[in-house]
Design an enzyme around this catalytic site. Structure first.
Site, PDB file in Angstrom:
ATOM      1  N   CYS A 188      40.974  34.701  41.817  1.00  0.00           N
ATOM      2  CA  CYS A 188      40.320  35.750  42.600  1.00  0.00           C
ATOM      3  C   CYS A 188      38.885  35.868  42.097  1.00  0.00           C
ATOM      4  O   CYS A 188      38.323  34.896  41.602  1.00  0.00           O
ATOM      5  CB  CYS A 188      41.088  37.075  42.486  1.00  0.00           C
ATOM      6  SG  CYS A 188      41.182  37.727  40.805  1.00  0.00           S
ATOM      7  N   ARG A 189      38.284  37.023  42.201  1.00  0.00           N
ATOM      8  CA  ARG A 189      36.897  37.158  41.747  1.00  0.00           C
ATOM      9  C   ARG A 189      36.807  37.210  40.223  1.00  0.00           C
ATOM     10  O   ARG A 189      36.003  36.514  39.622  1.00  0.00           O
ATOM     11  CB  ARG A 189      36.262  38.424  42.336  1.00  0.00           C
ATOM     12  CG  ARG A 189      34.815  38.649  41.911  1.00  0.00           C
ATOM     13  CD  ARG A 189      34.237  39.913  42.536  1.00  0.00           C
ATOM     14  NE  ARG A 189      34.945  41.099  42.108  1.00  0.00           N
ATOM     15  CZ  ARG A 189      34.697  41.769  40.978  1.00  0.00           C
ATOM     16  NH1 ARG A 189      33.751  41.348  40.156  1.00  0.00           N
ATOM     17  NH2 ARG A 189      35.384  42.842  40.675  1.00  0.00           N
TER      18      ARG A 189
END
Length: 521
Positions: free
Chosen positions: A483-484
């Site tokens: 993810c980020r």
């Protein structure tokens, strides 16, 4: 005038208490379900909450209109197009609600219907006449996010040339506008709702003076829009200048902009919208009962309960019960829980000592009331039962050399954006010396994040859609998630492990760490 904003960071949700200190009449707008703060503050200010206004039927949290009506006797009000399973007052476009000195009957200055409480499904209160003073709210019907959406223009005195502010609900945010796609399942196309939204913005809100303060229902992080600011208030003038969606453009361009790249909708949204529309049980936020390990496992095996580990991420990844799901109280706990746990599922909480009640309350804010109990001191239980323990498999960006080579191959200034058409059935994922043969590389960020830059070969499956799209992945092949920053990927990994995927890992630090390790930003 008494004006207070209540901002709940974990849901990016704002509610408002507005009162006239001369008469003591007050209105509460978009309340959350736990109402004690409102009641205490109203009592301290000498205010009576006579009207609860919902700017629309909310989908991202369970509203507290029923709890407030029970506690205060207040009337519940929605926009005129609302259809609910409980009595409401319908607010008409242009209607004025006077909280000032005029009207001394029951709800007289607040309800604007001559002191008669309008609770008839088919009718609406009469618009107040002139000659009244004090704090005044003017209703603006602003369909677009939903059909019944409304905004409230707030004047300290009804004849003030510049309003104190406008409560914009989910019609206008700081930096964004409401998403128009939440009613697709009800047969209203995002295109048609976006056209309505454009009309509401330009014929209602943007006609207000530039100095008018803007008070939205949500801020950054909310799935009700894609580019919301961290600021919780602004002005009409600043939004006219700075908000991308309010710049001069053809309607068709506006529609294109606001219908593209919206965050994936968490699975609980439809559930909450139905409960907010049809009615729901009142909040019970007592501490959940303590369960033994045997009782917790029996609830899982016999009742289909989810073991929800809400300890900090580091504690969970270091050691957790096999098959447990995870979302930390340190993050957007309720939203992420509602993304991976189906509504109505029984839940057993695994929380650090003293955090059980908070976890139950935050779940209740999205209507997840079926909490069977909690396992006291999960860390101690894990120490005693090593056979039931699993450690998360996390890898660093340095363990994905092939991915980094692809990122920096060819033109060193090339865009990092992945080909959104890449299919991981044919893209076998990173070649890391045979450690992850034919790995399935999955990006669990939202669509706009993926479009702005992603790893080549990664499949986009936002976290909120993963439960419904899990069959797109092969449980017999390794899965690498990112993810980020490395939070949502752990939540996704826990879900896959609980669904029987045997070889799952996520990238610690996420896309940001991977890009930085390759010398990219």
């Amino acid at each position: 005038m008494h004006f207070a904003q209540y901002y709940l960071d974990c849901l990016s949700q704002a509610s408002y208490l507005i009162g006239d200190e001369t008469t003591g009449r007050a209105v509460l707008v978009d309340p959350r379900r736990d109402i004690d703060d409102y009641l205490q503050d109203a009592a301290a200010a000498g205010l009576r909450i006579e009207l609860v206004i919902e700017t629309h039927v909310h989908a991202d949290f369970l509203s507290g209109h029923l709890e407030l009506a029970r506690a205060t006797g207040a009337t519940i009000a929605f926009g005129e197009a609302a259809r609910t399973g409980f009595p409401i007052r319908r607010l008409r476009d242009g209607e004025r609600i006077f909280l000032g000195e005029a009207g001394n009957g029951a709800n007289g200055g607040t309800c604007g219907n001559g002191g008669k409480e309008n609770r008839d499904e088919g009718g609406g209160g009469q618009q107040d006449g002139g000659g009244r003073g004090g704090v005044t709210l003017t209703v603006l019907a602003t369909p677009g996010h939903t059909l019944e959406s409304l905004c409230l223009v707030v004047h300290e005195n009804p004849d003030d040339p510049v309003p104190f502010g406008v409560l914009t609900g989910d019609t206008l945010f700081v930096g964004d506008v409401g998403r128009p796609d939440l009613l697709s399942a009800a047969g209203h196309s995002p295109h048609d709702m976006a056209v309505r939204l454009h009309h509401s913005l330009h014929t209602k809100l943007l006609t207000l003076p530039d100095a008018t303060r803007v008070f939205p229902a949500h801020g950054a992080g909310s799935a009700c829009g894609r580019s919301l600011s961290t600021e919780t208030s602004s002005t009409i003038g600043d939004q006219r200048r700075l908000n991308y969606a309010l710049q001069p453009m053809p309607v068709a361009e506006f529609v294109r902009l606001v219908t593209a790249g919206q965050p994936a909708t968490p699975g609980y949204f439809a559930h909450d919208a139905a409960l907010n529309r049809d009615g729901h049980p009142l909040l019970e936020a007592d501490e959940p009962p303590a369960l033994t390990l045997e009782e917790a496992l029996a609830a899982r095996d016999q009742q289909g309960a989810v073991l929800l580990d809400c300890r900090p991420l580091a504690s969970y990844t270091r050691a957790h019960l096999k098959g447990s799901l995870h979302t930390s109280l340190d993050t957007r706990f309720a939203e992420y829980a509602g993304s991976v746990v189906a509504p109505g599922t029984p839940i057993v909480l695994l929380a650090d000592p003293g955090k059980e009640r908070e976890a139950r309350l935050r779940l209740a804010r999205i209507g997840y009331d079926h909490v069977l109990g909690h396992l006291p001191d999960p860390a101690a239980v894990l120490d005693r039962e090593p056979a039931l323990v699993r450690r998360s498999h996390r890898i660093g960006p340095e363990e994905l050399p092939q991915v980094c080579r692809e990122l920096t191959a060819d033109d060193p200034d090339a865009d990092l954006t992945a080909d959104s058409g890449t299919d991981t059935d044919t893209a076998t994922g990173p070649d890391t010396g045979g450690r992850y043969p034919r790995a399935q590389l999955v990006d669990v960020r939202n669509p706009a994040e993926y479009a702005a830059g992603a790893l080549p070969g990664a499949r986009s499956i936002p976290l909120a859609t993963l439960p419904d799209r899990i069959t797109e992945l092969d449980p017999a092949r390794p899965v690498v998630l990112y993810c980020r920053s490395g939070n949502r990927s752990v939540i996704a990994a826990a879900l896959l492990e609980a669904r029987g995927f045997g070889d799952v890992c996520d990238v610690e630090g996420g896309y940001e760490a991977m890009a930085a390790s390759c010398g990219r930003t």
